[in-house]
Write a protein that holds these residues in place. Sequence first.
Motif, mmCIF file in Angstrom:
data_model
loop_
_atom_site.group_PDB
_atom_site.id
_atom_site.type_symbol
_atom_site.label_atom_id
_atom_site.label_comp_id
_atom_site.label_asym_id
_atom_site.label_seq_id
_atom_site.Cartn_x
_atom_site.Cartn_y
_atom_site.Cartn_z
ATOM 1 N N GLU A 55 0.836 -1.207 0.000
ATOM 2 C CA GLU A 55 0.000 0.000 0.000
ATOM 3 C C GLU A 55 0.873 1.261 0.000
ATOM 4 N N LEU A 56 1.961 1.250 0.755
ATOM 5 C CA LEU A 56 2.864 2.407 0.792
ATOM 6 C C LEU A 56 3.523 2.649 -0.565
ATOM 7 N N MET A 57 3.803 1.574 -1.304
ATOM 8 C CA MET A 57 4.471 1.707 -2.593
ATOM 9 C C MET A 57 3.598 2.399 -3.629
ATOM 10 N N HIS A 58 2.298 2.496 -3.385
ATOM 11 C CA HIS A 58 1.388 3.146 -4.324
ATOM 12 C C HIS A 58 1.191 4.627 -4.034
ATOM 13 N N SER A 59 1.823 5.124 -2.977
ATOM 14 C CA SER A 59 1.683 6.535 -2.624
ATOM 15 C C SER A 59 3.051 7.109 -2.284
ATOM 16 N N ARG A 60 3.508 7.996 -3.128
ATOM 17 C CA ARG A 60 4.810 8.623 -2.931
ATOM 18 C C ARG A 60 4.872 9.348 -1.594
ATOM 19 N N VAL A 61 3.804 10.072 -1.250
ATOM 20 C CA VAL A 61 3.769 10.858 -0.013
ATOM 21 C C VAL A 61 3.761 9.941 1.205
ATOM 22 N N ARG A 62 2.883 8.925 1.204
ATOM 23 C CA ARG A 62 2.795 8.025 2.352
ATOM 24 C C ARG A 62 4.087 7.235 2.534
ATOM 25 N N CYS A 63 4.699 6.830 1.437
ATOM 26 C CA CYS A 63 5.963 6.102 1.526
ATOM 27 C C CYS A 63 7.034 6.986 2.153
ATOM 28 N N GLU A 65 6.549 9.614 4.089
ATOM 29 C CA GLU A 65 6.211 9.911 5.479
ATOM 30 C C GLU A 65 6.514 8.740 6.408
ATOM 31 N N ASN A 66 6.339 7.512 5.940
ATOM 32 C CA ASN A 66 6.518 6.345 6.794
ATOM 33 C C ASN A 66 7.912 5.739 6.732
ATOM 34 N N LEU A 67 8.515 5.723 5.551
ATOM 35 C CA LEU A 67 9.820 5.080 5.386
ATOM 36 C C LEU A 67 10.947 6.077 5.132
ATOM 37 N N ARG A 68 10.602 7.344 5.005
ATOM 38 C CA ARG A 68 11.558 8.432 4.787
ATOM 39 C C ARG A 68 12.278 8.341 3.448
ATOM 40 N N MET A 69 11.637 7.695 2.473
ATOM 41 C CA MET A 69 12.165 7.710 1.109
ATOM 42 C C MET A 69 11.043 7.390 0.133
ATOM 43 N N GLU A 70 11.250 7.790 -1.103
ATOM 44 C CA GLU A 70 10.245 7.576 -2.138
ATOM 45 C C GLU A 70 10.266 6.117 -2.595
ATOM 46 N N GLU A 94 11.664 -6.614 1.190
ATOM 47 C CA GLU A 94 11.004 -5.310 1.196
ATOM 48 C C GLU A 94 10.326 -5.034 2.539
ATOM 49 N N GLU A 95 9.647 -6.036 3.077
ATOM 50 C CA GLU A 95 8.983 -5.840 4.365
ATOM 51 C C GLU A 95 10.004 -5.693 5.490
ATOM 52 N N GLY A 96 11.082 -6.469 5.444
ATOM 53 C CA GLY A 96 12.125 -6.357 6.459
ATOM 54 C C GLY A 96 12.802 -4.989 6.435
ATOM 55 N N VAL A 97 13.098 -4.492 5.242
ATOM 56 C CA VAL A 97 13.713 -3.171 5.112
ATOM 57 C C VAL A 97 12.728 -2.092 5.558
ATOM 58 N N ALA A 98 11.453 -2.269 5.229
ATOM 59 C CA ALA A 98 10.438 -1.297 5.653
ATOM 60 C C ALA A 98 10.356 -1.238 7.180
ATOM 61 N N MET A 99 10.399 -2.391 7.843
ATOM 62 C CA MET A 99 10.376 -2.395 9.312
ATOM 63 C C MET A 99 11.588 -1.661 9.869
ATOM 64 N N PHE A 100 12.752 -1.886 9.258
ATOM 65 C CA PHE A 100 13.978 -1.222 9.697
ATOM 66 C C PHE A 100 13.859 0.294 9.522
ATOM 67 N N HIS A 106 11.330 6.819 12.692
ATOM 68 C CA HIS A 106 10.397 7.366 13.675
ATOM 69 C C HIS A 106 10.840 7.101 15.108
ATOM 70 N N ASN A 107 12.034 6.521 15.279
ATOM 71 C CA ASN A 107 12.546 6.176 16.602
ATOM 72 C C ASN A 107 11.510 5.338 17.360
ATOM 73 N N GLU A 108 10.971 4.327 16.687
ATOM 74 C CA GLU A 108 9.926 3.492 17.275
ATOM 75 C C GLU A 108 10.513 2.311 18.024
ATOM 76 N N ARG A 109 9.780 1.858 19.000
ATOM 77 C CA ARG A 109 10.147 0.664 19.762
ATOM 78 C C ARG A 109 9.753 -0.574 18.963
ATOM 79 N N VAL A 110 10.424 -1.670 19.252
ATOM 80 C CA VAL A 110 10.179 -2.928 18.552
ATOM 81 C C VAL A 110 8.722 -3.354 18.693
#
Length: 176
Positions: A55-63, A65-70, A94-100, A106-110
């Motif tokens: 879903e993030l890959m279909h939106s440049r802005v959301r990607c 905002e969430n992953l800090r890259m286009e 892709e999912e593993g890199v997205a989690m990283f 976002h300095n998120e906890r595990v």
Amino acid sequence: MSHPPNNLDDDEVFENALEECLVAIAVRVGNYISSRSLRQPVRTSALSGATYVQELMHSRVRCYENLRMEPNLFRRLCDELKGFGLEDQRISVEEGVAMFLYTIGHNERVRVVAERYQHSTETVHHWFKSVLAAIIRLGTQIIKPRYPRTVQPEIQGHPTWYPYFKIEENKHKNYN
């Protein structure tokens, strides 16, 4: 266990002790079974981590905002990291890199990342370590000192840092 009255023989004492022991075991087993049956699934969102990444890959802005890259850069990073040891497992690269990226961006906890991507904390931790190791390997290929045998002026003039580099500089001079 209580002390037996004086009028009981050894067989009765043994049977009483055995009965007390069996009761204690039965209580513990019952407590264990009831605690296991009360467990509820934790990660139950309808949106899995893989679906979320797609879903993030279909939106440049959301990607961004969430992953800090286009999305195109994210895909290129994933492809590069595959060449440095990451490979699809039960979870895609892709999912593993997205989690990283979500964790560091976002300095998120595990636990928060585990909830967002619907995986266990162990899985998130495993992928964080794996992606970090691949990025470090990639970094050694990308980051090269401009002048490898010289000490930067900021370090050379600093009394705390320079003594450590002075030794290295002298070693380089001896090898030239």
